[in-house]
Scaffold this active site. Structure first.
Site, PDB file in Angstrom:
ATOM      1  N   SER A 169       0.837  -1.201   0.000  1.00  0.00           N
ATOM      2  CA  SER A 169       0.000   0.000   0.000  1.00  0.00           C
ATOM      3  C   SER A 169       0.870   1.248   0.000  1.00  0.00           C
ATOM      4  O   SER A 169       2.091   1.191   0.172  1.00  0.00           O
ATOM      5  CB  SER A 169      -0.903   0.023   1.237  1.00  0.00           C
ATOM      6  N   LYS A 170       0.215   2.396  -0.181  1.00  0.00           N
ATOM      7  CA  LYS A 170       0.920   3.670  -0.201  1.00  0.00           C
ATOM      8  C   LYS A 170       1.646   3.924   1.113  1.00  0.00           C
ATOM      9  O   LYS A 170       2.663   4.614   1.154  1.00  0.00           O
ATOM     10  CB  LYS A 170      -0.054   4.806  -0.480  1.00  0.00           C
ATOM     11  N   ARG A 171       1.134   3.350   2.196  1.00  0.00           N
ATOM     12  CA  ARG A 171       1.753   3.575   3.510  1.00  0.00           C
ATOM     13  C   ARG A 171       3.141   2.958   3.608  1.00  0.00           C
ATOM     14  O   ARG A 171       3.914   3.290   4.497  1.00  0.00           O
ATOM     15  CB  ARG A 171       0.855   3.007   4.607  1.00  0.00           C
ATOM     16  N   SER A 172       3.459   2.030   2.706  1.00  0.00           N
ATOM     17  CA  SER A 172       4.769   1.380   2.761  1.00  0.00           C
ATOM     18  C   SER A 172       5.894   2.362   2.448  1.00  0.00           C
ATOM     19  O   SER A 172       7.041   2.150   2.835  1.00  0.00           O
ATOM     20  CB  SER A 172       4.820   0.218   1.759  1.00  0.00           C
TER      21      SER A 172
END
Length: 500
Positions: A269-272
């Protein structure tokens, strides 16, 4: 096997046709790693077979459209070398290559009406309130399965509703009984009960086609032979097949790629922080390394050699070696691979790339080319340079215990003695080039009966204040110059005297 059970025969029967693949991104933001992999695999399949790679922009979801996202797509494909043969910016014999432009020509509505005439689709006039009433909870999830209510409307009722301007969608008419089977090149034959196939919407109330319907129509009209996409679309493939069969069109070869997960086996995900191509570029990764790494997210060559250029990947790529298992985005492996690419770079090319990064850390007048050559084999990404060279700007505060080294058999006390003895020797040297300095220090060690490391370790520690440096003591002195080197040696002696 139920109605529409004829399955796709696989890739072999396509060998007589020119291979045509497409990358069909939606302009909704940065290029996700999964999208880049889809583009890469589609490119490799086409080019390995001497075929065509097409770019199609799927912008029918107007709510998610992001200004500037199309430019990101162009930049990414150009930067990675995935050059398309046809597309919005290049033209071709199958345009327009932007779905909103195709929608404006009435292409999708015309084909949806063909299905209505065949009984394979129908107008649905149900309002949101009625659709909400169909929602039900299954296994803890709220789902909505349309009940074919509008399929029973008479032709006269439909025409009356249309004449009155009543909002509508067009739905696919899927059977409730029997099964549908399709073949994927990676997952093999997959059979689903038709009772699981909802009557998906083909044309939305705003007149735009849904992603699923536009895909099928465009892939057929553009002559796409191999469709590459993520395995999250496996569940939609039976509906795609039914559309192909309803039109009487040949089904393309399906290649569904495995999920990409993070190190914790969760969907990337973008949070990575490294989920997009742009993220990785900003973190200092080379495009060539990114492409190489992404190619291995779910695929491996027969010889297991991992470092390959795009040209070499094209030569060996065989989609039959794509794995079913989820691919783990291993940032440690990407860093290693990037480091290998940096090591293999021409020195001039590396300096051209590293110079700006070096100047972020150093204001001192140093030989930046020498510094670049020192760090080239010791970093994995360009931002690593700062930690490697910051001591050239200023010696950090450090504890004298750093002078203790078991292998070198040094202690703070022995280091003080060595530096005091060595200082006059260094003061007498005029040529501060590495070779001259190394000869002088090893000669000094021999005269004193010391091992080389017994002298070089305290000297390097005094110059850098660090346990690890990108070069040895004499290399550091060459870069720092005589005046700065002597000043650091003298400062180290004072530091050791105050602690010993």
């Amino acid at each position: 096997m139920g109605k529409g059970g004829r399955r796709n025969g696989g890739g072999m029967e396509r060998n007589m046709k020119r291979v045509r693949t497409r990358f069909a991104p939606s302009p909704t933001g940065r290029m996700h790693v999964g999208n880049l992999r889809t583009a890469l695999y589609a490119y490799l399949i086409a080019k390995h077979a001497g075929g065509d790679f097409i770019l199609r922009i799927e912008d029918t979801d107007q709510e998610r459209y992001m200004e500037g996202a199309v430019d990101i797509i162009y930049r990414t494909l150009a930067g990675t070398g995935l050059l398309h043969d046809e597309g919005p910016d290049k033209g071709g014999n199958f345009g327009p290559y932007i779905q909103s432009e195709r929608q404006a020509q009435g292409i999708y509505l015309d084909y949806a009406k063909q299905l209505i005439e065949k009984g394979e689709a129908y107008y649905c006039f149900c309002d949101q309130e009625r659709l909400d009433s169909l929602r039900q909870e299954v296994a803890g999830k709220e789902i909505s399965v349309y009940d074919k209510h509008c399929l029973s409307l008479s032709k006269e009722e439909v025409e009356a509703n249309l004449a009155a301007g009543k909002p509508y969608v067009i739905r696919q008419n899927n059977p409730r009984e029997g099964t549908t089977t399709f073949c994927d090149e990676i997952y093999g034959d997959i059979t689903v009960d038709n009772s699981e196939l909802d009557d998906m919407i083909l044309i939305k109330s705003d007149g735009y086609p849904t992603y699923n319907f536009a895909n099928v129509v465009d892939d057929h009209l553009m002559g796409i032979t191999h469709v590459v996409r993520g395995n999250e679309y496996l569940s939609s493939s039976p509906k795609y097949n039914r559309l192909y069969e309803a039109f009487g069109w040949e089904v393309p070869v399906y290649v569904h790629c495995p999920l990409i997960t993070n190190e914790d086996h969760q969907k990337l995900s973008k949070r990575s922080g490294h989920s997009s191509y742009e993220d990785l570029l900003e973190q200092g990764f080379l495009t060539e390394a990114i492409v190489n790494f992404v190619a291995l997210l779910g695929w491996s060559p027969e010889d297991n050699r991992e470092i390959r250029s795009l040209k070499e990947l094209t030569e060996v790529f065989d989609y039959r070696h794509i794995s079913k298992s989820p691919a783990v985005f291993d940032i440690v492996k990407l860093r290693w691979m990037n480091g290998e690419y940096l090591k293999a770079m021409d020195d001039d090319a590396f300096f051209a790339m590293a110079e700006a990064e070096i100047k972020k850390t150093l204001t001192r007048d140093c030989d930046l080319r020498k510094i670049a050559s020192m760090v080239k084999t010791r970093i994995e990404v360009l931002p690593d340079i700062a930690e490697q060279i910051d001591f050239f700007e200023k010696v950090p505060d450090y504890d004298v215990s750093l002078y203790a080294h078991k292998k070198m058999k040094t202690t703070p006390e022995s280091s003080l003695q060595v530096l005091e003895e060595l200082l006059p020797v260094l003061e007498g040297i005029r040529d501060y080039s590495n070779d001259v300095l190394y000869a002088a220090l090893t000669s000094f060690a021999q005269e004193k009966g010391y091992k080389n490391g017994y002298v070089l370790w305290p000297c390097r520690t005094a110059l850098s204040g660090k346990a690890m440096t990108p070069g040895g003591a004499t290399e550091l002195m060459e870069v720092l110059g005589k005046e700065e080197s002597l000043a650091r040696i003298e400062a180290a002696i004072e530091k050791l005297r105050s602690h010993c």
